[in-house]
Design an enzyme around this catalytic site. Sequence first.
Site, PDB file in Angstrom:
ATOM      1  N   HIS A  38       0.846  -1.205   0.000  1.00  0.00           N
ATOM      2  CA  HIS A  38       0.000   0.000   0.000  1.00  0.00           C
ATOM      3  C   HIS A  38       0.879   1.253   0.000  1.00  0.00           C
ATOM      4  O   HIS A  38       0.687   2.174  -0.789  1.00  0.00           O
ATOM      5  CB  HIS A  38      -0.888   0.031   1.249  1.00  0.00           C
ATOM      6  CG  HIS A  38      -2.153  -0.772   1.131  1.00  0.00           C
ATOM      7  ND1 HIS A  38      -2.178  -2.139   1.212  1.00  0.00           N
ATOM      8  CD2 HIS A  38      -3.449  -0.386   0.946  1.00  0.00           C
ATOM      9  CE1 HIS A  38      -3.435  -2.556   1.090  1.00  0.00           C
ATOM     10  NE2 HIS A  38      -4.222  -1.515   0.934  1.00  0.00           N
ATOM     11  N   LYS A 106      -9.868  -9.895   6.072  1.00  0.00           N
ATOM     12  CA  LYS A 106     -10.577 -10.496   7.205  1.00  0.00           C
ATOM     13  C   LYS A 106     -10.616  -9.539   8.379  1.00  0.00           C
ATOM     14  O   LYS A 106      -9.728  -8.699   8.542  1.00  0.00           O
ATOM     15  CB  LYS A 106      -9.959 -11.839   7.610  1.00  0.00           C
ATOM     16  CG  LYS A 106      -8.678 -11.746   8.401  1.00  0.00           C
ATOM     17  CD  LYS A 106      -8.329 -13.100   9.002  1.00  0.00           C
ATOM     18  CE  LYS A 106      -6.901 -13.136   9.504  1.00  0.00           C
ATOM     19  NZ  LYS A 106      -6.790 -13.019  10.951  1.00  0.00           N
TER      20      LYS A 106
END
Lengths: 201, 286
Positions: A38, A106
């Site tokens: 990222h 998740k």
Amino acid sequence: MATVKLNTPFDKKDIQNLKVGDTVYITGKMFTARDECHLKMLELHKEGKDIPFKPGDMALFHCGPVVQKKDGEWRIVSAGPTTSIRMEIFEDEFLKTFETRMIIGKGGMADRTLAALEEVGAVYVHYTGGAGALAAKAIKKVTDVYWLDELGVPEAAWILDVEEFGPLTVTMDAHGNSLYVDLRKEIEKNLEKIHAKIENS
Amino acid sequence: MSPKDLEDRLVLAIKRAETQLPDDVVSALEKAHEIEEGSAKVQIEAILLNIKVSRETGAPMCQDTGIQTFFIEAGADFPYLGKLENIITDAVKRASSEVPLRPNTVNPFTGKNPGNNVGRYVPYITWDIVKGEECTIHLMPKGGGSENMCALNMMSPGRGIKGLKRIVVDHIVSCEGKPCPPTVVGVGVGGGADLSLKLGKRSLLRDVGIRHPEPHIAELEEELLELINESGVGPMGVGGKTTALDVHIEYAHRHPASFPIGIAVQCWADRRATVKITKDGRVEVI
């Protein structure tokens, strides 16, 4: 709660039609990105440099896979999701910059991401933690890997061709709804009852 | 048995732990599948399917293949006692490329990862020296997501057993989906800070569904399991009836001023294997 099959690149309308609780299977392309990836992609964008693939046309998978190279080709051995909340600090900026329409991870994410999902027209879908072998079975091919030497296996961007990857559960939709916010309220209520039980035990 | 035989069997045991979930865990998950609905059922379904795929394809069930953790009961007269640590380390290195395992050992200061799952104090081994010539090696690959949810609480003894219940339940509920529920919760009580955590982790070696031999501890295990599951956190934290598959308690006597509670959390992938070396030199992988 519908079961929906989608192909990449996603149509914005299809994504906006998804509701919390829907089950999704996807076919097409995804890229893996954890913390370092990222940061790397955001940094390249700020420097005005190109990203070597099209993140807006793929699903983003929070994942650090087990990989193996056989006969010169990369193979994904096991690839379940990693805990998404770590990416909360920059995911809103990432979504707005690259217009990725689906995050697979998740544990869910928080307010900043939820707001960005609505702004961009994207969803967060939950994939069962630890279901790495099942995920690997749906991954048909590794088409590319970027920044492998620089970031290492878990943090590199793995570009994957997938077929009916899922089941993915929509837990944060494109309209500001989050399963996690509602569930937390319910759990708080349950906890009060549990505490009373303990007191009386 | 030669050291090489033992190393081979240890590699096999690691492979087995990573790819074949013990039956007691599978049947607990199957029971969860029966009672869950909606998104919670979808999670358990995916877990059961994943277990099947892993068993069939030999791929590790989870991409986090864990830190290889060993608990050893070694006979004082076991002939390879002095060599065992090296044999285990070599087995872990080999398993890293043969299974394969994700390289999971990182130097906390340099960030360097040797790539073979060994390093300073890793694989982590707990030794118990017992009488005799036999040796039992329990293996538990322990993932990072659930390990991050382990906790220590040095409770004021005055809070008593009610305090213990509240600390355990509140902690597991606060973990939400992060340790990949349904989890197995190990609670170590007493000893000191370090021992309570060790007892908690060791209790995870016990099969799911097997109670502590002392009836009042067994009762407490059942009560805690029920209370945790009343929270509604559910499989993977998406809401549901099964937040934990079991609660195991182990205890040691405590200092009058201390009531340490060590909570060890294991994800649904409660991976275990045991290697037993008998008196006559036979090596069994259980």
